[in-house]
Design a protein around this motif. Structure first.
Motif, PDB file in Angstrom:
ATOM      1  N   ASN A 169       0.830  -1.213   0.000  1.00  0.00           N
ATOM      2  CA  ASN A 169       0.000   0.000   0.000  1.00  0.00           C
ATOM      3  C   ASN A 169       0.857   1.254   0.000  1.00  0.00           C
ATOM      4  O   ASN A 169       0.581   2.214  -0.713  1.00  0.00           O
ATOM      5  N   MET A 170       1.916   1.224   0.817  1.00  0.00           N
ATOM      6  CA  MET A 170       2.717   2.440   1.000  1.00  0.00           C
ATOM      7  C   MET A 170       4.098   2.069   1.530  1.00  0.00           C
ATOM      8  O   MET A 170       4.240   1.190   2.385  1.00  0.00           O
ATOM      9  N   ILE A 171       5.131   2.736   1.009  1.00  0.00           N
ATOM     10  CA  ILE A 171       6.487   2.625   1.568  1.00  0.00           C
ATOM     11  C   ILE A 171       6.968   4.042   1.856  1.00  0.00           C
ATOM     12  O   ILE A 171       6.897   4.933   1.004  1.00  0.00           O
TER      13      ILE A 171
ATOM     14  N   ILE B 196      12.389  14.237   7.592  1.00  0.00           N
ATOM     15  CA  ILE B 196      12.283  14.513   6.158  1.00  0.00           C
ATOM     16  C   ILE B 196      12.007  13.156   5.514  1.00  0.00           C
ATOM     17  O   ILE B 196      12.592  12.150   5.905  1.00  0.00           O
ATOM     18  N   THR B 197      11.101  13.139   4.551  1.00  0.00           N
ATOM     19  CA  THR B 197      10.572  11.853   4.097  1.00  0.00           C
ATOM     20  C   THR B 197      10.454  11.767   2.580  1.00  0.00           C
ATOM     21  O   THR B 197      10.459  12.786   1.882  1.00  0.00           O
ATOM     22  N   GLU B 198      10.346  10.545   2.117  1.00  0.00           N
ATOM     23  CA  GLU B 198       9.861  10.294   0.762  1.00  0.00           C
ATOM     24  C   GLU B 198       8.884   9.128   0.866  1.00  0.00           C
ATOM     25  O   GLU B 198       9.130   8.165   1.590  1.00  0.00           O
ATOM     26  N   THR B 199       7.758   9.252   0.209  1.00  0.00           N
ATOM     27  CA  THR B 199       6.682   8.284   0.391  1.00  0.00           C
ATOM     28  C   THR B 199       6.148   7.813  -0.953  1.00  0.00           C
ATOM     29  O   THR B 199       5.792   8.627  -1.810  1.00  0.00           O
TER      30      THR B 199
ATOM     31  N   MET C 226      13.521  12.425  -0.766  1.00  0.00           N
ATOM     32  CA  MET C 226      13.782  12.857   0.607  1.00  0.00           C
ATOM     33  C   MET C 226      14.464  14.222   0.675  1.00  0.00           C
ATOM     34  O   MET C 226      14.119  15.066   1.507  1.00  0.00           O
ATOM     35  N   MET C 227      15.444  14.433  -0.198  1.00  0.00           N
ATOM     36  CA  MET C 227      16.142  15.705  -0.167  1.00  0.00           C
ATOM     37  C   MET C 227      15.197  16.849  -0.546  1.00  0.00           C
ATOM     38  O   MET C 227      15.203  17.917   0.074  1.00  0.00           O
ATOM     39  N   GLN C 228      14.355  16.624  -1.539  1.00  0.00           N
ATOM     40  CA  GLN C 228      13.433  17.678  -1.969  1.00  0.00           C
ATOM     41  C   GLN C 228      12.382  17.984  -0.898  1.00  0.00           C
ATOM     42  O   GLN C 228      12.015  19.137  -0.687  1.00  0.00           O
ATOM     43  N   ASP C 229      11.930  16.937  -0.188  1.00  0.00           N
ATOM     44  CA  ASP C 229      11.023  17.183   0.929  1.00  0.00           C
ATOM     45  C   ASP C 229      11.730  18.021   1.999  1.00  0.00           C
ATOM     46  O   ASP C 229      11.128  18.929   2.591  1.00  0.00           O
ATOM     47  N   GLY C 230      13.011  17.710   2.222  1.00  0.00           N
ATOM     48  CA  GLY C 230      13.800  18.496   3.167  1.00  0.00           C
ATOM     49  C   GLY C 230      13.915  19.947   2.735  1.00  0.00           C
ATOM     50  O   GLY C 230      13.828  20.864   3.567  1.00  0.00           O
TER      51      GLY C 230
END
Length: 588
Positions: A455-457, A528-531, A563-567
């Protein structure tokens, strides 16, 4: 009287728009359902209003001037006019003396016994009193100055030295002292060593430390606290006390005192200010001595929102939708110490209700969740993630949380559990979200099964947050600004959140350092995340053998934020700094 006070406070909160509608309605209902409740206690326990803002509200209503003591320069001689034990008992501090006038801060101006004690003290010293209302945060900050760890431990150590016949001051170079067995047993059992360990643990909790290190360094015993991800020297003790400190920690953690050749694990449970705190303890034999590391495990009083964890914008809605699905698999990835367990703890709390059965397998159980069946794996008793998962499937679960997928057997069982009508949450040690897919396939999970269950990582790292008290705008080098602009220009509109919109002029912030953050410019941490949300297109790519190039091209075409872009979005929102993001994502 209480009802009238509650009504006035609620009116000010509403006028100042300090709460959203849901939280405001929750407070109103809580007080309406239980007429004996005081709104002060409800606000304190829910942590939904900044303590300083709330103290100002109380000040306006009660008519006692408000004072923020966090940035106040306080003379320790003035602090000592009121003994620490009385200060704790009455939640009252003397923070300034001007001639014969004592400035006294009260957390609860309605505590007449506190006022009586203050008046008695003033009369004894031929003084008069000017009262101020202070927040509990201000009180704890000032009390921390009065209970300086170096001073407290130093006083205890002086007594310990007397027992051993030593006379060296605390900060001198000390030659190693060989103690015979009798003397060593005496110092382990003695009150000074117990007191030193208690003071260290208490200050670790008060200082928001996540870990405590006690280690031998250059003929000294060094105690370090990890705060906001960084280790800081807290106090340096003479080496001759080191073995006694280690032994005392072992006693508290129910370890073998006489076993110094192999590592040991244990757990300590204490109460600090009425709150139960657990410490996960690990010892490690070094060349001549042992080292102890204690992880501070404190279950938060208030479950953080997804915004507070670091999930914003449309992503927050996607996460809320996926954790409420009846089946499938949700994975959180990242290295040790990246906050994976805390994220899962938050997810479980959000879906926890009496209508569903949630069971967990953890190593160890870090956060206690009321109403959830939590089990700790014990490999020495053949109770592993794999064997435990088999047992849990016979416990009629709706939701399963597996602490970590470490091997093929656990991976296969988790996938089959997700296929047979269960929601499965777990963690993996991969560097990014995309990397979890080939990792599971390497564990012999069939791609077509994986595509049916995912479903999600979510992948995450923790970065320090800028201190709100000393945050200011600053101008970084032009090449860094251009680098940031180029990176975020690739994102879709949906990837932006907070006060930042696509195409806005970019601004940068940092903390200049103040007393609230200890001069670091940072206070607290965020993720900070990537989903990856697995829709039909991404599931088809996984089912077809997981060509990573196809996967990445599909994400790029969507303007997916890594992740970096979310940061970087958090940098532009003034939440963290560019330096923190670059270090966390290894981009320096």
């Amino acid at each position: 009287m209480k009802s009238d006070y509650n009504s006035k406070v609620l009116q000010v909160i509403k006028e100042k728009k300090l709460l959203d509608n849901d939280n405001f309605d929750y407070i109103v209902k809580k007080i309406k359902d239980d007429k004996s409740l005081n709104i002060d206690g409800v606000i304190k326990n829910t942590h939904i209003i900044d303590p300083e803002e709330y103290a100002q509200i109380k000040s306006d209503i009660i008519g006692i001037p408000y004072k923020n003591l966090i940035d106040e320069e306080i003379d320790k001689k003035v602090l000592k006019l009121l003994p620490v034990n009385l200060s704790k008992n009455y939640k009252m501090v003397i923070f300034k003396r001007i001639g014969n006038i004592l400035n006294v801060g009260l957390v609860d101006p309605g505590d007449f016994s506190a006022i009586e004690a203050a008046e008695f003290l003033a009369h004894k010293n031929n003084c008069t009193i000017k009262y101020y209302l202070i927040s509990e945060d201000s009180f704890n900050h000032v009390l921390g100055k009065a209970e300086d760890i170096v001073q407290e431990v130093g006083e205890v150590l002086d007594y310990a030295k007397e027992k051993l016949g030593k006379s060296e001051p605390i900060d001198t170079e000390i030659e190693e002292v060989k103690m015979d067995g009798g003397n060593f047993d005496e110092i382990i059992k003695s009150a000074p060593v117990s007191r030193i360990v208690s003071v260290v643990l208490k200050h670790a909790v008060d200082g928001r430390a996540s870990d405590v290190h006690i280690e031998p360094v250059n003929k000294k015993s060094v105690i370090r606290f990890r705060i906001d991800g960084k280790l800081h020297n807290s106090i340096i003790l003479p080496l001759y006390i080191h073995n006694a400190l280690i032994a005392r920690v072992k006693v508290m953690a129910s370890m073998k005192i006489d076993e110094t050749r192999v590592p040991q694990d244990g757990r300590i449970r204490i109460k600090v200010k009425g709150e139960r705190i657990d410490f996960r303890v690990s010892t490690l034999p070094l060349v001549d001595y042992e080292k102890v590391v204690m992880r501070v495990l404190s279950t938060p009083k208030k479950v953080p929102s997804l915004d507070e964890l670091g999930f914003g914008g449309q992503l927050k809605g996607e996460i809320e939708k996926n954790i409420k699905k009846p089946n499938g698999m949700i994975l959180v990835t990242g290295p040790t110490g990246s906050g994976k367990s805390f994220t899962l703890f938050t997810f479980l709390n959000k879906i926890n209700s009496e209508s569903i059965n949630i069971s967990t397998l953890e190593d160890p159980v870090e956060y206690n969740i009321e109403g959830v069946n939590q089990s700790q794996v014990r490999p020495e008793a053949n109770f592993t993630f794999a064997s435990g998962l088999r047992s849990l499937l016979r416990q009629d679960p709706d939701v399963l949380m597996v602490g970590e997928i470490r091997d093929s057997e656990t991976a296969e069982l988790a996938v089959h559990a997700a296929l047979t009508g269960h929601l499965v949450l777990s963690t993996l040690h991969t560097n990014d979200a995309i990397g979890a897919v080939p990792r599971l396939i390497d564990m012999k999970v069939e791609p077509f099964l994986l595509s049916s269950t995912l479903n999600m990582i979510l992948a995450q790292r923790l970065v320090r947050k800028i201190c709100n008290n000393c945050k200011e705008e600053f101008d970084p080098p032009a090449n860094l600004k251009e680098r940031v602009k180029k990176s975020i220009d690739e994102l879709s509109e949906a990837a932006f959140y907070g006060k930042v919109k696509k195409g806005d002029k970019i601004k940068f912030y940092h903390g200049k350092g103040c007393s609230r953050c200890g001069g670091t410019g940072y206070k607290g941490r965020t993720a900070i995340t990537e989903t990856l949300i697995f829709d039909r297109k991404l599931k088809d790519i996984v089912a077809n053998g997981t060509n990573m190039k196809d996967f990445q091209e599909e994400l790029d075409s969507r303007g997916y934020a890594n992740m970096m872009q979310d940061g970087l979005i958090k940098v532009l929102n003034g939440i963290t700094t560019l330096e923190e993001v670059l270090i966390a994502t290894k981009q320096t």
